[in-house]
Design an enzyme around this catalytic site. Structure first.
Site, PDB file in Angstrom:
ATOM      1  CG  HIS A  75      -2.029  -0.881   1.089  1.00  0.00           C
ATOM      2  ND1 HIS A  75      -3.256  -0.590   1.176  1.00  0.00           N
ATOM      3  CD2 HIS A  75      -2.182  -2.375   0.864  1.00  0.00           C
ATOM      4  CE1 HIS A  75      -4.267  -1.609   0.852  1.00  0.00           C
ATOM      5  NE2 HIS A  75      -3.493  -2.556   0.711  1.00  0.00           N
ATOM      6  CE1 TYR A 203      -5.317   3.914   8.379  1.00  0.00           C
ATOM      7  CE2 TYR A 203      -5.658   4.123  10.758  1.00  0.00           C
ATOM      8  CZ  TYR A 203      -4.865   3.321   9.703  1.00  0.00           C
ATOM      9  OH  TYR A 203      -3.949   2.838   9.642  1.00  0.00           O
ATOM     10  N   PRO A 292      -4.295   0.568  18.504  1.00  0.00           N
ATOM     11  CG  PRO A 292      -6.216  -0.693  17.950  1.00  0.00           C
ATOM     12  CD  PRO A 292      -5.395   0.056  19.190  1.00  0.00           C
ATOM     13  CE  LYS A 296       4.748   3.408  13.573  1.00  0.00           C
ATOM     14  NZ  LYS A 296       4.384   2.966  12.358  1.00  0.00           N
ATOM     15  CE1 TYR A 384      -1.084   3.995   9.064  1.00  0.00           C
ATOM     16  CE2 TYR A 384      -0.134   2.780   7.646  1.00  0.00           C
ATOM     17  CZ  TYR A 384      -1.054   2.766   8.285  1.00  0.00           C
ATOM     18  OH  TYR A 384      -2.066   1.979   8.238  1.00  0.00           O
TER      19      TYR A 384
END
Ligand code: PHB
Length: 390
Positions: A75, A203, A292, A296, A384
């Site tokens: 991704h 998100y 979550p 990580k 990220y």
């Protein structure tokens, strides 16, 4: 009395941290024994998160038979959604790195198969009950096997990769576990049989609360929505679950399908007070917990053991204690960066019960600050996709 077994490194826990550590040690010619209370089947079926950082993937790809590149999906970005509009964070363009969607249980299947094929001694169904000799040069793991027999493993070093209820952490720190905070919400998670609803993870911050549209494969999807941490996962009908999810991602029509698993995840941030005492150390969930939202958890466990393997190589092969003496501080530096990122993503995206109009407007201001600024998007992308392992 059962005989004492000797090894160089005794590892408690056959999750990602313990298995990756045994792999890295074996590559240096260092022997280890792993004990885990669970069966191999239980370990392989544990449903956990699915996002791997670039550095984690690069490491897993070196393990013989790893399917991370063939089954895992790269991704190159995620979408942040708020006020009904989507904003893509283009990792690849911003930082030249990506993440992989590869469910943790698939990574565990690869790791277990590779370690067992390599002759790794893994004692399934064996529960560590005590760590003795923490202050000395020959610490011992005392465990009970499935038949109730006592297993006594003496080692040059003991590593606790034994999860959030770590026996090893307790042996190091007693009840003074560490620093933590709780959150007044959790995630209601589902696995369903359906095609993906979007190309990348979404998100979504909405007035009704947060939702995450994640994936598992072309035919199985993982989705979450913010809920009361004490919610009963079986109290809602499938229709109610879909309506709840759909309300929270305005602008996307979710592809629905039969829900075959549901669970409620509690949110907690935690860092153990002591990561090492003498020749005993803790890694992974034994050492820290993150909510979550930042994806990580497993990545941080892998980072801990990459650093620890280098330190153990120096200690056990060259009698050089300098790296192990600096290990806890080095690990802690990354852990707190990941703690901050996980807390930040969580607080920026979720609705806090009792939030005022001011809180809500400020939160939207924060989201706009991030997506409208190259620097803001770049920070998110860097964190990220994961800081380099050094
Ligand atoms: C998941 O797919 O389980 C997942 C993905 C991203 C997260 C958390 C969980 O931030």
């Amino acid at each position: 009395m059962s005989p004492t077994v000797r090894t160089q490194v005794a590892i408690v826990g056959a999750g990602p941290a313990g298995l990756v550590l045994s792999h890295l040690l074996a590559a240096e010619g260092i022997a280890s024994i792993i004990v885990d209370a669970r069966s191999r089947e239980d370990i392989e079926q544990t449903i956990r998160a699915g996002i791997l950082e670039q550095g984690t993937v690069d490491l897993l790809a070196t393990i013989p038979g790893s399917r991370v590149h063939s089954v895992g999906m790269r991704h190159d970005g995620i979408e942040l959604r708020f006020e009904g509009a989507g904003h893509r964070i283009d990792f690849h363009r911003l930082v030249g790195r990506s993440v992989w969607l590869y469910p943790q249980h698939e990574a565990l299947r690869d790791l277990l198969a590779a370690r067992l094929a390599d002759g790794q001694d893994i004692r399934f169904g064996t529960t560590a009950t005590a760590i003795e000799g923490v202050d000395g040069t020959r610490p011992r793991v005392v465990a009970t096997d499935a038949a109730g027999g006592v297993v006594d493993i003496e080692a040059d070093f003991v590593v606790g990769a034994d999860g959030s209820r770590s026996v090893v952490r307790h042996a190091i720190s007693g009840p003074h576990a560490g620093l933590f905070r709780e959150y007044p919400f959790g995630w209601f998670g589902i696995l369903c049989e359906a095609a993906p609803s979007a190309d990348e993870l979404i998100y979504s911050n909405s007035p009704d609360g947060f939702a995450l549209i994640s994936q598992r494969s072309a035919t199985v999807q993982r989705m979450y929505f913010q809920c009361d941490p004490d919610a009963d996962p079986h109290a809602m009908s499938e229709r109610e679950i879909w309506d709840e999810l759909q309300r929270r991602v305005p602008g996307t029509e979710l592809v629905e399908g039969p829900i075959f698993q549901r669970d409620v995840l509690r949110f907690r941030s935690f860092v153990a007070r002591d990561l090492r005492a003498g020749r005993v150390a803790i890694v992974g969930d034994a050492a820290h917990t993150v909510p979550p939202t930042g994806a990580k958890g497993m990545n941080l466990a892998v980072a801990d053991v990459v650093l620890l393997a280098r330190a153990l190589e120096a200690l056990l092969k060259r009698a050089d204690a300098s790296l192990i003496d600096g290990w806890a501080d080095a690990a802690r530096a990354r852990i707190w960066k990941a703690q901050h990122f996980s807390w930040w993503m969580t607080s920026m995206l979720h609705t806090v019960p009792g939030a005022t109009d001011f809180d809500r407007a400020r939160q939207l201001g924060e989201l706009r600050t991030v997506v409208e600024s190259e620097a803001g998007r770049t920070y998110l992308a860097e964190a990220y996709t994961g800081w380099p392992l050094g």
